[in-house]
Design an enzyme around this catalytic site. Structure first.
Site, PDB file in Angstrom:
ATOM      1  N   CYS A 380       0.839  -1.205   0.000  1.00  0.00           N
ATOM      2  CA  CYS A 380       0.000   0.000   0.000  1.00  0.00           C
ATOM      3  C   CYS A 380       0.875   1.257   0.000  1.00  0.00           C
ATOM      4  CB  CYS A 380      -0.992  -0.053   1.146  1.00  0.00           C
ATOM      5  SG  CYS A 380      -2.477   0.901   0.760  1.00  0.00           S
ATOM      6  N   HIS A 506      -3.741  -4.936   0.492  1.00  0.00           N
ATOM      7  CA  HIS A 506      -3.164  -5.478   1.732  1.00  0.00           C
ATOM      8  C   HIS A 506      -3.283  -7.003   1.756  1.00  0.00           C
ATOM      9  CE1 HIS A 506      -2.497  -1.758   4.052  1.00  0.00           C
ATOM     10  NE2 HIS A 506      -3.516  -1.279   3.345  1.00  0.00           N
ATOM     11  N   GLU A 508      -1.828  -9.075   3.544  1.00  0.00           N
ATOM     12  CA  GLU A 508      -1.697  -9.672   4.887  1.00  0.00           C
ATOM     13  C   GLU A 508      -3.039 -10.042   5.507  1.00  0.00           C
ATOM     14  OE1 GLU A 508      -1.052  -6.549   4.035  1.00  0.00           O
ATOM     15  OE2 GLU A 508      -1.399  -5.104   5.651  1.00  0.00           O
TER      16      GLU A 508
END
Ligand code: GLN
Length: 539
Positions: A380, A506, A508
């Site tokens: 990001c 993102h 994650e």
């Protein structure tokens, strides 16, 4: 099967791992073949945690449908296959908001609107709504029993047992059994008090999960059972585990899932915990040693502000059978003192973030990774800074910047798109949630994912400026992931580098220990490879 509800409350102090306990129980029940969903009820008044500082609250977790939620939902998704949504987390603020809206619309037909039944009914309907289609709904009540603000939640869950029948509702209370050094003993009194407080509200817990630093002796278990009015086998000890992913196995050994299915009269197969055992074995004894990863960011003081990221890197380690050790490096320090501290890492990551502070340090770190052939992963804001770095140092646009930091930049390579410019209000203007992305064949990204079409979650306002596409690609930057609908650049790479990738989304948020995210797997693999090289060159 009719949905059964498990309510998880916490006593004595906060931060004793209620969220982890709820998530681990979800994992155990799934391992028994049950369909599980989870939900978190937050007693605070904010309507969502999106505008709360990560310093106070840890990370903002984002769901596929774009809800900005409590980080506990991250645990839930990491431990289970539950697909969470904006229904999976609600706050007191949201409950009052809907009740007041209904009152303004005249839905209550002039009646007096009260905490009981209107607020509690609203809470119950949000719980039921989220539970649809699940065998088991695990509902965690945030805060600690005894807090003024959680009372309406507790009252609502108390009513559930009468509404749904005793065999369909279970109360699990997580407490702390502290070790008192001067006495040399674990003490059960705080647990007794917090259970008493629950009983006063009308809730008799069915199972107590007792968190402690040390093993709970048998006599103490018996004493807690006696004083708290539960069976001895319903007092489940939960001593600190060596690793958070060892918690499901530890709770299983202590009989938690057995007790739950027993009490809820569920016929379920014995759990298959093989995958969890494998994860723990790799964490304990990784075959390929350790990699050291430097995370250059801003919120370095609070580990929780990068919770999902830290976990995703651990998962990348599990996938490569190596230990991943993380070092949080303050970007401002790099800005002031240079990139020296980065020398010792096998790979460098620049995570997401907001605001200008530290951005020049991040750009320096990225330049270091790019020019020294150190595996780099930008997420990001990290991707945006990688684009700025490339524009400045490879394309010669020395004043390139993101218009987030320099609204009048001569070369805003990262900018707000036209249609976004008219939106000036801060809350709710971000690109949030899942968007599809198409990958370029042969790129680092496509090799990692093994497919051409992916979907990932976003939480940002600024975008890659398409006006600079030709210039940047002409100088070698590869745009390897595109959102076709909006013609948005989602992934950039530097070809020829060992591994250099920045993504606007993102990743994650979608990584799990049992299913590590492909980009984190590939990044850690590159770190391992790089480590191999530096070890060889030292010899
Ligand atoms: N601040 C940047 C933006 O709003 C990046 C956000 C992020 O990293 N999550 O676009």
């Amino acid at each position: 099967m009719k949905t059964k509800f498990i309510f998880v409350t916490g006593g004595v102090v906060s931060s004793i791992g209620k969220g982890l306990a709820a998530a681990s129980l979800g994992a155990l029940l799934e391992a028994r073949g049950l369909r599980v969903t989870l939900q978190k009820l937050d007693p605070y008044i904010n309507v969502d945690p999106g505008t709360m500082s990560p310093f106070q609250h840890g990370e903002v977790f984002v769901t596929d449908d774009g809800a900005e939620t409590d980080l506990d939902l991250g645990h839930y998704e990491r431990y289970t296959n539950a697909r969470l949504s904006r229904k999976s987390n609600f706050t007191t603020g949201q409950v009052y908001f809907s009740v007041i809206e209904k009152e303004r619309r005249g839905d209550y037909l002039g009646g007096t609107v009260q905490v009981i039944p209107h607020i509690t009914d609203e809470i119950k309907s949000k719980i039921i709504d989220n539970a649809k289609g699940a065998d088991i709904a695990i509902v965690e009540v945030g805060g600690t029993v005894g807090d003024i603000e959680s009372l309406p939640f507790l009252e609502a869950i108390r009513q559930f047992r009468a509404d749904r029948g005793a065999g369909n509702v279970l109360y699990l209370h997580v407490t702390l059994v502290p070790y008192i050094k001067t006495a040399g003993e674990l003490k059960s009194k705080p647990t007794q008090h917090s259970v008493k407080e629950l009983q006063e509200i009308g809730i008799q817990p069915d199972i107590l999960l007792c968190r402690s630093e040390q093993e709970l002796p048998r006599e103490l278990r018996a004493k807690i059972a006696l004083f708290c009015n539960v069976a001895e086998k319903s007092v489940i000890p939960s001593a600190d585990a060596e690793h958070i992913y060892a918690v499901p196995l530890a709770l299983h050994r202590e009989g938690l899932d057995e007790e739950v299915v027993d009490k809820l009269n569920i016929w379920a197969k014995a759990p298959d915990l093989g995958p969890w055992q494998e994860v723990v074995a790799k964490l304990r004894n990784p075959a390929h040693g350790e990699v050291r990863i430097g995370i250059v960011g801003k919120y370095v003081n609070l580990a929780d502000s990068y919770k999902s990221l830290n976990e995703a890197l651990v998962h990348g380690g599990i996938a490569n059978d190596c230990r991943v050790t993380l070092f949080l490096i303050d970007a401002e320090k790099i800005e002031l003192e240079g990139v020296g501290p980065l020398e010792e890492f096998d790979a460098i990551l620049v995570p997401g973030g907001f605001g200008e502070r530290g951005s020049e340090g991040k750009i320096k770190a990225i330049e270091f990774a790019r020019t020294r052939n150190i595996p780099f992963f930008g997420i990001c804001l990290g991707m945006q800074m990688a684009v700025v770095e490339y524009a400045r140092n490879v394309c010669g646009l020395t004043d390139a910047c993101s218009s987030e930091f320099k609204p009048d930049s001569a070369h805003p390579v990262i900018h707000l798109m036209e249609e976004q410019k008219s939106v000036s209000r801060k809350g709710g203007t971000m690109r949030l949630g899942a968007y599809p992305c198409t990958l370029l064949k042969g790129s680092f990204a496509q090799k990692a994912y093994g497919s051409l079409d992916i979907s990932e979650r976003h939480r940002h306002r600024y975008e890659f400026n398409n006006g600079y596409r030709d210039l940047l690609t002409g100088k070698g930057l590869l745009l390897s992931g595109i959102n076709r609908e909006g013609d948005l650049v989602e992934i950039v790479e530097v070809p020829g580098h060992p591994w250099f990738l920045g993504c606007q989304f993102h990743p994650e948020f979608k990584s799990k220990p049992l299913n590590p995210h492909p980009l984190f797997r590939a990044f850690v693999a590159a770190a391992l490879e790089n480590k191999g090289k530096s070890v060889k060159s030292e010899v």
